[in-house]
Write a protein that holds these residues in place. Structure first.
Motif, PDB file in Angstrom:
ATOM      1  N   LEU A  23      -6.216 -10.425   0.327  1.00 38.18           N
ATOM      2  CA  LEU A  23      -5.556 -10.019   1.573  1.00 38.18           C
ATOM      3  C   LEU A  23      -6.661  -9.700   2.567  1.00 38.18           C
ATOM      4  N   ASN A  29       0.323  -5.544   2.291  1.00 38.65           N
ATOM      5  CA  ASN A  29       0.709  -6.446   1.209  1.00 38.65           C
ATOM      6  C   ASN A  29       2.207  -6.727   1.305  1.00 38.65           C
ATOM      7  N   ARG A  81      -1.402  -3.986  -6.788  1.00 44.77           N
ATOM      8  CA  ARG A  81      -0.643  -4.866  -5.891  1.00 44.77           C
ATOM      9  C   ARG A  81       0.808  -4.424  -5.778  1.00 44.77           C
ATOM     10  N   ALA A  85       2.815  -2.980  -2.392  1.00 43.59           N
ATOM     11  CA  ALA A  85       3.764  -3.966  -1.873  1.00 43.59           C
ATOM     12  C   ALA A  85       4.727  -3.348  -0.861  1.00 43.59           C
TER      13      ALA A  85
END
Length: 173
Positions: A23, A29, A81, A85
């Motif tokens: 990213l 994200n 991650r 999110a």
């Protein structure tokens, strides 16, 4: 001879954890609901593999230790991650936003008239062969905010491409 050319790794060699799709710095994200479900399913699979490896009788304890370290690293990366999110559900359905499936028609060059279909998704869900492109991809960034009939220009494969947006849709669950 360099150890990079040897098949057998030593027990004290560092374990290299494969990186997840990057990213850009400072970029959230973003994920689709499907993307988050896929991340969670991947985590479940890795945790099951980890538990199975821990319970197994190992003929080579060094190899087992390395495999467990690799799995621990992958699980840690995946947990990071998932925790970062941000699920996005688009509100403005008549323009291109995150989660849109867009039909584009090439207006210039040798592929003029060719239609392509892309869905804009998170970086972990992206798979160009399936028409899933990350929201960070140049074509996705160029389409943001556009509507049916608008054209999009971007540089691809040594030439400028002009694409017309023919259709925009969003999956509704």
């Amino acid at each position: 001879m360099s150890s990079a050319f040897l098949k057998n790794e030593t027990a004290d060699a560092p374990v290299v954890i494969p990186a997840r799709a990057p990213l850009p710095p400072g970029t959230p994200n973003y994920v689709t609901p499907r993307g988050l479900a896929l991340l969670r399913a991947e985590l479940t699979e890795l945790e099951a593999e980890h538990a199975q490896l821990q319970a197994a009788d190992a003929s080579d304890e060094n190899d087992r230790t390395r495999q467990l370290a690799l799995l621990n690293g992958r699980i840690a990366n995946l947990n990071q991650r998932i925790s970062s999110a941000k699920v996005v559900v688009s509100q403005n359905l008549d323009e291109v936003r995150f989660g849109a499936t867009v039909v584009l028609q090439t207006r210039t060059g040798p592929l003029a008239g060719t239609e392509r279909r892309f869905t804009i998704v998170g970086v972990d869900e992206a798979n160009a062969t399936q028409g899933l492109i990350a929201f960070t991809a140049p074509v996705a960034r160029a389409m943001q905010g556009k509507r049916i009939g608008d054209t999009v220009s971007f540089r691809a494969a040594q030439r400028e491409e002009v694409l017309e947006i023919k259709d925009i849709s969003y999956q509704t669950d």
